[in-house]
Design a protein around this motif. Structure first.
Motif, PDB file in Angstrom:
ATOM      1  N   VAL A 104       2.716  -9.935  -9.550  1.00  0.00           N
ATOM      2  CA  VAL A 104       1.300  -9.874  -9.192  1.00  0.00           C
ATOM      3  C   VAL A 104       0.600  -8.898 -10.130  1.00  0.00           C
ATOM      4  N   GLN A 105      -0.510  -9.340 -10.694  1.00  0.00           N
ATOM      5  CA  GLN A 105      -1.332  -8.415 -11.472  1.00  0.00           C
ATOM      6  C   GLN A 105      -2.183  -7.592 -10.507  1.00  0.00           C
ATOM      7  N   PRO A 106      -2.402  -6.309 -10.807  1.00  0.00           N
ATOM      8  CA  PRO A 106      -3.159  -5.449  -9.895  1.00  0.00           C
ATOM      9  C   PRO A 106      -4.667  -5.634 -10.042  1.00  0.00           C
ATOM     10  N   THR A 107      -5.147  -6.824  -9.692  1.00  0.00           N
ATOM     11  CA  THR A 107      -6.583  -7.092  -9.701  1.00  0.00           C
ATOM     12  C   THR A 107      -6.971  -7.665  -8.347  1.00  0.00           C
ATOM     13  N   LEU A 108      -8.227  -7.520  -7.992  1.00  0.00           N
ATOM     14  CA  LEU A 108      -8.692  -8.063  -6.717  1.00  0.00           C
ATOM     15  C   LEU A 108      -8.546  -9.576  -6.677  1.00  0.00           C
ATOM     16  N   GLN A 109      -8.810 -10.239  -7.801  1.00  0.00           N
ATOM     17  CA  GLN A 109      -8.690 -11.695  -7.849  1.00  0.00           C
ATOM     18  C   GLN A 109      -7.252 -12.119  -7.561  1.00  0.00           C
ATOM     19  N   ASP A 110      -6.290 -11.450  -8.180  1.00  0.00           N
ATOM     20  CA  ASP A 110      -4.884 -11.816  -7.980  1.00  0.00           C
ATOM     21  C   ASP A 110      -4.439 -11.552  -6.549  1.00  0.00           C
ATOM     22  N   LEU A 111      -4.851 -10.425  -6.001  1.00  0.00           N
ATOM     23  CA  LEU A 111      -4.494 -10.107  -4.618  1.00  0.00           C
ATOM     24  C   LEU A 111      -5.131 -11.115  -3.664  1.00  0.00           C
ATOM     25  N   ASN A 112      -6.360 -11.515  -3.959  1.00  0.00           N
ATOM     26  CA  ASN A 112      -7.068 -12.458  -3.104  1.00  0.00           C
ATOM     27  C   ASN A 112      -6.423 -13.839  -3.127  1.00  0.00           C
ATOM     28  N   ARG A 113      -5.824 -14.211  -4.274  1.00  0.00           N
ATOM     29  CA  ARG A 113      -5.248 -15.554  -4.408  1.00  0.00           C
ATOM     30  C   ARG A 113      -3.762 -15.596  -4.073  1.00  0.00           C
ATOM     31  N   LEU A 114      -3.266 -14.532  -3.450  1.00  0.00           N
ATOM     32  CA  LEU A 114      -1.846 -14.448  -3.129  1.00  0.00           C
ATOM     33  C   LEU A 114      -1.468 -15.222  -1.861  1.00  0.00           C
ATOM     34  N   VAL A 133       6.373  -7.506  -7.419  1.00  0.00           N
ATOM     35  CA  VAL A 133       6.430  -6.615  -8.581  1.00  0.00           C
ATOM     36  C   VAL A 133       5.081  -6.646  -9.283  1.00  0.00           C
ATOM     37  N   LEU A 134       4.539  -5.477  -9.531  1.00  0.00           N
ATOM     38  CA  LEU A 134       3.261  -5.382 -10.225  1.00  0.00           C
ATOM     39  C   LEU A 134       3.490  -5.550 -11.724  1.00  0.00           C
ATOM     40  N   THR A 135       2.755  -6.487 -12.322  1.00  0.00           N
ATOM     41  CA  THR A 135       2.892  -6.778 -13.751  1.00  0.00           C
ATOM     42  C   THR A 135       1.567  -6.527 -14.462  1.00  0.00           C
ATOM     43  N   ARG A 136       1.672  -6.393 -15.783  1.00  0.00           N
ATOM     44  CA  ARG A 136       0.488  -6.189 -16.620  1.00  0.00           C
ATOM     45  C   ARG A 136      -0.340  -5.001 -16.120  1.00  0.00           C
ATOM     46  N   VAL A 137       0.362  -3.935 -15.797  1.00  0.00           N
ATOM     47  CA  VAL A 137      -0.272  -2.723 -15.285  1.00  0.00           C
ATOM     48  C   VAL A 137      -0.844  -1.920 -16.450  1.00  0.00           C
ATOM     49  N   ARG A 138      -2.109  -1.582 -16.359  1.00  0.00           N
ATOM     50  CA  ARG A 138      -2.759  -0.794 -17.408  1.00  0.00           C
ATOM     51  C   ARG A 138      -2.481   0.686 -17.182  1.00  0.00           C
ATOM     52  N   SER A 139      -1.964   1.322 -18.194  1.00  0.00           N
ATOM     53  CA  SER A 139      -1.622   2.740 -18.098  1.00  0.00           C
ATOM     54  C   SER A 139      -2.876   3.586 -17.847  1.00  0.00           C
ATOM     55  N   GLY A 140      -2.740   4.542 -16.948  1.00  0.00           N
ATOM     56  CA  GLY A 140      -3.818   5.489 -16.708  1.00  0.00           C
ATOM     57  C   GLY A 140      -4.922   5.006 -15.805  1.00  0.00           C
ATOM     58  N   THR A 141      -4.755   3.847 -15.181  1.00  0.00           N
ATOM     59  CA  THR A 141      -5.772   3.350 -14.253  1.00  0.00           C
ATOM     60  C   THR A 141      -5.259   3.446 -12.821  1.00  0.00           C
ATOM     61  N   ARG A 142      -6.183   3.380 -11.882  1.00  0.00           N
ATOM     62  CA  ARG A 142      -5.784   3.486 -10.478  1.00  0.00           C
ATOM     63  C   ARG A 142      -5.515   2.126  -9.840  1.00  0.00           C
ATOM     64  N   SER A 143      -5.682   1.051 -10.619  1.00  0.00           N
ATOM     65  CA  SER A 143      -5.562  -0.292 -10.053  1.00  0.00           C
ATOM     66  C   SER A 143      -4.171  -0.548  -9.472  1.00  0.00           C
ATOM     67  N   ALA A 144      -3.122  -0.094 -10.158  1.00  0.00           N
ATOM     68  CA  ALA A 144      -1.763  -0.338  -9.658  1.00  0.00           C
ATOM     69  C   ALA A 144      -1.536   0.387  -8.341  1.00  0.00           C
ATOM     70  N   ARG A 145      -2.005   1.618  -8.245  1.00  0.00           N
ATOM     71  CA  ARG A 145      -1.828   2.384  -7.006  1.00  0.00           C
ATOM     72  C   ARG A 145      -2.560   1.711  -5.847  1.00  0.00           C
TER      73      ARG A 145
END
Length: 198
Positions: A104-114, A133-145
């Motif tokens: 799962v990518q840590p974006t609202l769209q991906d979470l919404n379409r799960l 498993v969180l994929t394509r996580v951008r370093s230094g952002t809060r999206s993964a958390r």
């Protein structure tokens, strides 16, 4: 271990995850990667790199459910790369698997379409371990958390390992995945989870 890498949404890193996990497993035990995606990306990857430490079988067909047992006989580990959108093939893979890994990518769209993916897994008539498993996580952002918090609040098991957004993964198509690093940690966590469940 029989792992189905599943998400009905495309573009989340299923094939990259499948190939890397199969490579790590194949370095320690006989492993087969089942390319269940009619597009055949995993099969093409394997054809470009004959030194991969696993076998590859193309089964992107509607009869995959009846063919999986014989196609994977004799292998200690099976990794199934599933297609986006083809509920029939994905359901057959889930029914065969002991572990379902959902990138799962840590974006609202991906979470919404799960939701459709989770509903398919539950309705497949099997009771595998379901791991996110969180994929394509951008370093230094809060999206993964924040994504991890949302998934946990939904009662889903999220692996500690995360796969960063790296150009090396995108440009690694057709090459043998390196040992260790993030997918090495992910594979070790998958194996530890499987041992704890057995």
């Amino acid at each position: 271990m029989k792992i189905a890498v599943v998400n009905l949404k495309g573009g989340v890193g299923k094939t990259i995850t499948s190939v890397h996990v199969a490579a790590n497993l194949g370095r320690v035990a006989p492993t087969v990667l089942v390319d269940a995606d009619p597009q055949g990306s995993a099969s093409e990857w394997s054809a470009m790199c004959p030194d991969l430490p696993f076998s590859t079988v193309a089964l992107g067909v509607s009869t995959i459910g009846s063919r999986l047992p014989s196609a994977t006989a004799g292998f200690e580990h099976v990794v199934i790369d599933t297609p986006p959108g083809d509920a029939g093939i994905v359901r057959s893979a889930v029914k065969f698997a002991t572990t379902v890994l959902v990138p799962v990518q840590p974006t609202l769209q991906d979470l919404n379409r799960l939701r459709p993916t989770l509903e398919l897994i539950v309705g497949a008539g099997n009771d595998p371990d379901v791991l996110m498993v969180l994929t394509r996580v951008r370093s230094g952002t809060r999206s993964a958390r924040e994504a991890r918090e949302v998934l946990t609040q939904l009662g889903l098991r999220v692996l500690s390992s995360e796969i960063p957004l790296l150009e090396a993964y995108g440009w690694g198509f057709g090459a043998a995945p390196p040992e260790g690093h993030r997918y090495g940690a992910l594979t070790e966590e998958l194996m530890a989870t499987a041992r704890a469940a057995s």
